[in-house]
Enzyme design. Structure first.
Site, PDB file in Angstrom:
ATOM      1  N   ASP A  43       0.836  -1.186   0.000  1.00  0.00           N
ATOM      2  CA  ASP A  43       0.000   0.000   0.000  1.00  0.00           C
ATOM      3  C   ASP A  43       0.882   1.252   0.000  1.00  0.00           C
ATOM      4  OD1 ASP A  43       0.914   0.429   2.631  1.00  0.00           O
ATOM      5  OD2 ASP A  43      -0.831  -0.516   3.532  1.00  0.00           O
ATOM      6  N   LYS A  80     -18.133 -29.558  14.689  1.00  0.00           N
ATOM      7  CA  LYS A  80     -18.638 -29.042  13.417  1.00  0.00           C
ATOM      8  C   LYS A  80     -17.667 -28.029  12.798  1.00  0.00           C
ATOM      9  CE  LYS A  80     -23.199 -30.418  12.987  1.00  0.00           C
ATOM     10  NZ  LYS A  80     -24.327 -30.274  12.046  1.00  0.00           N
ATOM     11  N   THR A 135     -14.610 -24.782   2.504  1.00  0.00           N
ATOM     12  CA  THR A 135     -14.473 -24.667   3.957  1.00  0.00           C
ATOM     13  C   THR A 135     -14.567 -23.196   4.358  1.00  0.00           C
ATOM     14  OG1 THR A 135     -12.088 -24.648   3.640  1.00  0.00           O
ATOM     15  CG2 THR A 135     -13.075 -26.749   4.265  1.00  0.00           C
ATOM     16  N   PRO A 136     -15.786 -22.649   4.286  1.00  0.00           N
ATOM     17  CA  PRO A 136     -15.925 -21.225   4.621  1.00  0.00           C
ATOM     18  C   PRO A 136     -15.564 -20.940   6.076  1.00  0.00           C
ATOM     19  CG  PRO A 136     -18.079 -22.226   4.209  1.00  0.00           C
ATOM     20  CD  PRO A 136     -17.041 -23.259   3.872  1.00  0.00           C
TER      21      PRO A 136
END
Lengths: 139, 139, 139, 139
Positions: free
Chosen positions: D17, D90, D59-60
Site C-alpha cells: 500500500d 462441526k 471450507t468457509p
C-alpha cells in the site's frame, strides 16, 4: 440514443500501491463492476436469474484494454460511464470512461461474450449469441 | 537475442470468481508482477535503489491490453513469459504470454514510462527517457 | 456518546469466490476502508496532511479479527458501522459491524497504532501515542 | 506428529500500500491459499472432486484473526506454515505462521467449517461434520 450508465467508486487506501497511485489492475476491477451495474440498470436479469432461464452464467472477456491518462489516489471519487459500443454476432464491446469530476482518467474497452457451460463438458465454456431479450433493452 | 524471463504463479481459489474461472483483472496483476520480476532478473536495480539514484520510483502504465484465449481455474500452475517488445523515446512496451503448460491462456501488452516526481510538484508524475544503464542491460 | 460512522459498499461479482460468496479477505479490505472513512468523517486530517504535520503516515495493524455470521453475495448492499472501542497508550481498537439491512454479517476488530518512520532508519516503523488532536475529536 | 505444510509466496509491488508495506488483508488471502495447499498436500481431494462425492464445496470461515509482528514489502519471500490446531464437532481451527526467513511476521488462525448447500435451499450453506476420510489423513 445510446443507453449509458454511470457507476461511482471511491478510491481506497488499499487500492493504491507504493507509488501512492491506483494499482492499475483495479481499473479493470471497476470496469468489470461497472459492466454488471450497467446491465442491472438496463433491466437485464441478474446472472443468477439469467442462468436459471438460459444457462448463461456470465459475460467472460475476450479482450480488455485501457489507456491511462491521469493518475488517481485514495480519497478520490471516481465515476465510470459505460455504454455498449458494438454488438457483434457472438460478442459485444463495452466502452468505459473513468473520470474524476470532469477529468478523464482512463478510457477502457472490454469485449465480452455471453457464456454458458458446454452441454457435454461443464468445465468448458461456450459462447452464445447475445440474447434478443437482452439486446432489445438497448433498442 | 531478446532477453526474456518467465515468472510462475499458482491460481488460487480467491483469484477465481463465481463462474469458477480467474477473475480477469488478476491477469493484469500477474503481468504487473512479471514486469517487475523481469527487470530484477535482468539486473535492473530495485525501485528502492533506483529511486535513491535517479528519482525514478516506478514504471506506471500508459496503456494495457490483453486477449483472453483460454480460461484457468484454481490449482492451475501458470507461467508468464515477458519481453520488452519495443523501446520508444519516452516509453516502452512489455509483451507477456500467459501459459498453462504449452497452452496459451492470455496474450498481454503493457506500455509503461519510467516515472519520477515532478520537481516542482511532488504530486505530479513526470516521464523520463528510459535510463541508458537500464536499456544497456538488454543490448 | 461514542462517535460512530457508517460506510456503504456494494458487493461486486469479483469480490466473490467460486463458492459464490464473498471471499473473506475482502471483509478486512472493507473494514480497513471503513476505518479511514471513519477518521475522515470525524475530521481527522488526511494521512497526506497528517504526515506533513506529524510524520504519522498511517495506522498499521497490530491485530485484526472477524467473526463471520452470515454470507453475502454480489449485488448485496452492505454497511460497515465503525467506532473506536478503546484508546490505549500506544494503540487503539476499532470495532466494525458489517450488516446487510438489519442482519449482522460480520463483527470485526482492528487494533492499530499511529505510525511514523523511525528517525534513524526510514525502513522501520515506530508507534507513537495517539495524537491528542485526534483523540479530542472523539471527546 | 502433527501434519504441517509450508506454502511459499513472493510479496509483489501490488500487494503493498502507499505506506510501502503489505496491505494487511493480503495476509488473509495468503492464509486462505495456504489452507487449500495444506489440504492438497495432505491428500484431501480437490473441492471439485469432494463436491462431486459429498456435496462439500469448500471450507468457509467462522472466524479469522491475525497478529502482525513485523512488516514486509515487495520482493520479500515469505512462507506460511500451516497446521490444523484443533478438530471440533462441526468446525476446525487452522494455525498459520508467516515468516520471512526465520523472522515471524504474522501469526494467524482461521476457524472453518466443511460446508454444503442446504438440501432444501441451495442459497443457504450448511455445516457438516469434518468427513472421517479427511480427518484420517491427519491421524
Amino acid at each position: 440514443m445510446t443507453f449509458r450508465h454511470t457507476t461511482e467508486f471511491v478510491v481506497e487506501f488499499g487500492d493504491c500501491d507504493p507509488a501512492q497511485i491506483v494499482f492499475y489492475p483495479n481499473y479493470f476491477r471497476w470496469m468489470d463492476s461497472a459492466s454488471r451495474h450497467f446491465f442491472v440498470a438496463a433491466g437485464v436479469p441478474s446472472w443468477h436469474a439469467l442462468e436459471a432461464q438460459t444457462g448463461i452464467f456470465g459475460t467472460p472477456l475476450v479482450d480488455a484494454s485501457a489507456r491511462f491518462l491521469r493518475t488517481a489516489t485514495y480519497g478520490d471519487h471516481i465515476t465510470v460511464e459505460t455504454t455498449v459500443a458494438e454488438w457483434r454476432t457472438k460478442s459485444f464491446v463495452m466502452a468505459h470512461v473513468v473520470r474524476r469530476g470532469a477529468d478523464v482518467l482512463v478510457e477502457g474497452q472490454e469485449t465480452r461474450i455471453f457464456a454458458r457451460r458446454h452441454p457435454e463438458d461443464p468445465k468448458r465454456i461456450q459462447a452464445v449469441a447475445p440474447p434478443e431479450e437482452v439486446k432489445h433493452l438497448f433498442d
